[in-house]
Design an enzyme around this catalytic site. Structure first.
Site, PDB file in Angstrom:
ATOM      1  N   HIS A  19      27.636  53.561  27.217  1.00  9.91           N
ATOM      2  CA  HIS A  19      27.986  52.303  26.630  1.00  9.91           C
ATOM      3  C   HIS A  19      27.327  51.130  27.410  1.00  9.91           C
ATOM      4  CE1 HIS A  19      32.062  52.609  28.762  1.00  9.91           C
ATOM      5  NE2 HIS A  19      30.982  52.250  29.692  1.00  9.91           N
ATOM      6  N   ASP A  39      24.799  48.981  33.793  1.00  9.73           N
ATOM      7  CA  ASP A  39      24.725  49.507  34.906  1.00  9.73           C
ATOM      8  C   ASP A  39      23.293  49.398  35.830  1.00  9.73           C
ATOM      9  OD1 ASP A  39      27.401  50.742  34.751  1.00  9.73           O
ATOM     10  OD2 ASP A  39      26.650  51.606  33.101  1.00  9.73           O
TER      11      ASP A  39
HETATM   12  P1  NAD Z   1      39.235  60.759  35.641  1.00 10.80           P
HETATM   13  O1  NAD Z   1      39.067  61.475  36.830  1.00 10.80           O
HETATM   14  O2  NAD Z   1      40.265  59.547  35.521  1.00 10.80           O
HETATM   15  O3  NAD Z   1      39.411  61.641  34.292  1.00 10.80           O
HETATM   16  C1  NAD Z   1      38.646  62.749  34.145  1.00 10.80           C
HETATM   17  C2  NAD Z   1      39.414  63.942  33.637  1.00 10.80           C
HETATM   18  O4  NAD Z   1      38.758  65.125  33.514  1.00 10.80           O
HETATM   19  C3  NAD Z   1      40.858  64.136  34.264  1.00 10.80           C
HETATM   20  O5  NAD Z   1      41.908  63.964  33.237  1.00 10.80           O
HETATM   21  C4  NAD Z   1      40.986  65.480  34.739  1.00 10.80           C
HETATM   22  O6  NAD Z   1      41.984  66.015  34.855  1.00 10.80           O
HETATM   23  C5  NAD Z   1      39.803  66.225  33.769  1.00 10.80           C
HETATM   24  N1  NAD Z   1      39.292  67.488  34.521  1.00 10.80           N
HETATM   25  C6  NAD Z   1      39.202  67.500  35.784  1.00 10.80           C
HETATM   26  N2  NAD Z   1      38.399  68.856  35.976  1.00 10.80           N
HETATM   27  C7  NAD Z   1      38.349  69.354  34.704  1.00 10.80           C
HETATM   28  C8  NAD Z   1      38.103  70.676  34.176  1.00 10.80           C
HETATM   29  N3  NAD Z   1      37.621  71.690  35.008  1.00 10.80           N
HETATM   30  N4  NAD Z   1      38.275  70.924  33.061  1.00 10.80           N
HETATM   31  C9  NAD Z   1      38.860  69.983  32.151  1.00 10.80           C
HETATM   32  N5  NAD Z   1      39.233  68.526  32.472  1.00 10.80           N
HETATM   33  C10 NAD Z   1      38.782  68.489  33.798  1.00 10.80           C
HETATM   34  O7  NAD Z   1      37.670  60.261  35.511  1.00 10.80           O
HETATM   35  P2  NAD Z   1      37.083  58.793  34.784  1.00 10.80           P
HETATM   36  O8  NAD Z   1      37.052  57.757  35.648  1.00 10.80           O
HETATM   37  O9  NAD Z   1      37.685  58.869  33.253  1.00 10.80           O
HETATM   38  O10 NAD Z   1      35.662  59.359  34.457  1.00 10.80           O
HETATM   39  C11 NAD Z   1      35.368  60.659  33.509  1.00 10.80           C
HETATM   40  C12 NAD Z   1      33.636  60.869  33.681  1.00 10.80           C
HETATM   41  O11 NAD Z   1      33.287  59.792  32.826  1.00 10.80           O
HETATM   42  C13 NAD Z   1      33.256  60.053  34.893  1.00 10.80           C
HETATM   43  O12 NAD Z   1      32.023  61.173  35.186  1.00 10.80           O
HETATM   44  C14 NAD Z   1      32.671  58.891  34.869  1.00 10.80           C
HETATM   45  O13 NAD Z   1      31.619  58.702  35.488  1.00 10.80           O
HETATM   46  C15 NAD Z   1      32.288  58.895  33.210  1.00 10.80           C
HETATM   47  N6  NAD Z   1      32.122  57.623  32.508  1.00 10.80           N
HETATM   48  C16 NAD Z   1      30.906  57.568  31.785  1.00 10.80           C
HETATM   49  C17 NAD Z   1      30.759  56.420  30.959  1.00 10.80           C
HETATM   50  C18 NAD Z   1      29.884  56.474  29.930  1.00 10.80           C
HETATM   51  O14 NAD Z   1      29.698  55.444  29.208  1.00 10.80           O
HETATM   52  N7  NAD Z   1      29.176  57.271  29.719  1.00 10.80           N
HETATM   53  C19 NAD Z   1      31.768  55.309  31.195  1.00 10.80           C
HETATM   54  C20 NAD Z   1      32.573  55.487  32.140  1.00 10.80           C
HETATM   55  C21 NAD Z   1      32.913  56.601  32.825  1.00 10.80           C
END
Ligand code: NAD
Length: 485
Positions: free
Chosen positions: A175, A260
């Protein structure tokens, strides 16, 4: 109406999942769908499930939810798989960062030129890349027609890895382009009179077109910098779209860095905390400094905890309404001072039946399923859109989607040569190194990353830091992978 199955992998990321769930419930064309929430953390998963179900009920949306801790089960028969999982969580990043700093790598070995985002690891993130690979393989096996919508980072590396090697429908989604809205708002422009275009690679996108009422609006940005920058004081660590660093990057590259991208400049802005403060503002020095990242981590933990408390409240009070004033008050009382007002507002924005989240995943699904054409900014193979960049490099560009798929818009104007030569190509090169390391298991490629790092003073330093990271208990698989050669 098309009845579909959507799988959310890593669904325990409550704030993100609720945004998706909110969008699904508000999209008529997805009525009758089944949403499979998958996560390995049962507490987080149950909290999301409880809130999602409650929300759909109150909105009268015909959406069913299921939870599972099994990836295959979730993916099987899915039409869309949103992957937002973070393997090892943020605590793994912290461990790697601490080891790295011991050996002289400020903010960690994964903080690299044009990639300073603190949860965007590409060198030591084997487990995350391998998980994403396995998810894509599972889709290929069990739901070969499904779309993988990649949300978890590193989106750039993962999108390239999968689109080049696994024959499934896949797109990377971020985003970051909403940074344009921040500029529009700061300049006081009417959004529907602005025409804009961004292009580049994930976390490296540039405002290549910016018109207001049909006229070039870049002079308005310059005027803002001239008059307002002197008063710049970030309201939070993410408030950097018009920070001194953005102006400096604009002056060097000729176009504004968006979202970003502002965090992802060269070392000039990142040598140490003082440097970061100078360019991103006091007191945090941007979100990727040690102070800014702690702020973010504390908030994320607090939000996850509050979500769980809210879910528990509904478990204990099944008749309570999510969209009521009382619940709003409860949410405020569950959260701590720094988070509460803003967080309660955020939740109510997500829940507002009239507003969608601004995330692109469900808009894309709806366009593909129901032929409701939509303009998006997505990551997918270049295929000539940016000349001078290979066809198979995933670029972040303007596209539209409809029932026939995703279609690239022609860029007009093109990305300036300096951005390509001085920013995109060096960033793409580092993506290629990360994939080369992952695909070959050749430890020397990991080392080579660091040999070329300005913080490295000796080869011994490289060997020691890589050894210690590989020795972490959670890196057993990574260790074996990189010991092959
Ligand atoms: P977070 O750790 O709060 O949440 C991630 C979730 O993944 C947790 O609930 C965890 O239990 C789960 N998880 C871990 N291992 C797993 C597995 N093997 N199988 C299934 N689930 C599993 O992290 P977050 O801060 O919410 O970030 C998640 C990802 O999204 C990161 O890579 C972050 O960089 C990314 N992100 C992307 C955007 C975007 O726009 N693309 C924006 C913000 C964050």
């Amino acid at each position: 109406m098309t009845a579909v199955k959507l799988s959310i992998i890593g669904a325990g990321s409550a704030a993100f999942s609720l945004r998706l769930v909110g969008d699904i419930c508000k999209t008529k064309g997805l009525s009758g769908s089944l949403v499979s929430l998958m996560d390995i953390d049962k507490d987080r998963l149950n909290a999301v499930y409880m809130l999602a179900k409650k929300y759909a009920e109150e909105l009268g949306a015909d959406i069913k939810f299921e939870t599972t801790i099994n990836v295959e089960e979730s993916i099987k028969d899915s039409h869309f798989v949103v992957n937002t999982a973070l393997v090892g969580g943020h605590s793994y990043f912290e461990k790697v960062r601490q080891i790295s700093e011991k050996y002289g790598y400020y903010r960690g070995i994964d903080s690299q030129e044009f990639n300073m985002v603190s949860d965007y690891y590409t060198i030591s993130n084997y487990n995350q890349l391998k998980f994403m690979w396995d998810v894509a393989k599972t889709i290929e096996k069990f739901s070969p027609k499904a779309w993988l919508l990649q949300a978890a980072n590193p989106v750039f590396e993962i999108t390239n890895l999968i689109t080049r090697n696994i024959p499934i429908n896949m797109v990377g989604i971020c985003h970051g382009h909403h940074g344009v809205d921040q500029i529009i708002e700061a300049l006081g422009l009417e959004k529907d009179k602005v025409e804009w275009q961004v292009a580049g690679v994930n976390h490296g996108i540039w405002l290549t077109k910016f018109l207001y009422q049909g006229k070039d609006a870049y002079p308005l940005i310059e005027e803002w910098f001239e008059k307002e920058l002197i008063n710049f004081k970030p309201t939070n660590p993410f408030d950097d779209q018009l920070a001194p660093v953005a102006k400096d990057m604009y002056e060097f590259y000729g176009k504004m860095p968006i979202g970003d991208t502002v965090r992802n400049g060269s070392w000039k802005y990142h040598y140490d905390l003082e440097t970061k403060k100078k360019w991103f503002g006091e007191p945090w020095g941007g979100v990727d400094s040690e102070i800014g990242w702690n702020w973010y981590q504390d908030r994320q933990a607090e939000i996850a905890l509050t979500m769980q408390k809210v879910a528990k409240y509904f478990q204990d009070n099944p008749k309570a309404k999510l969209l009521s004033k009382e619940t709003h008050q409860q949410i405020i009382s569950f959260a701590k001072n720094e988070v509460k007002e803003e967080f309660a507002d955020e939740i109510y924005k997500i829940l507002d039946p009239e507003r969608k989240s601004g995330e692109q995943h469900i808009l894309l699904a709806n366009a593909l399923l129901n032929n409701e054409k939509v303009d998006l900014v997505l990551n997918l193979p270049n295929k000539g859109t940016i000349p001078g960049i290979a066809d198979d490099v995933a670029v972040e560009i303007p596209v539209y989607a409809d029932k026939n798929g995703i279609h690239h818009y022609k860029l007009d104007p093109q990305v300036p040569e300096r951005i390509k030569k001085m920013y995109l190509i060096p960033r793409i090169m580092r993506m290629e190194w990360a994939l080369e390391a992952f695909l070959t298991g050749d430890r020397r490629v990991l080392e080579e990353f660091l040999i070329r790092d300005p913080r490295t003073k000796s080869y011994d330093q490289v060997v020691k830091v890589v050894d210690e990271i590989l020795a972490l208990p959670e890196n057993e698989e990574m260790r074996k992978h990189y010991n092959k050669k």
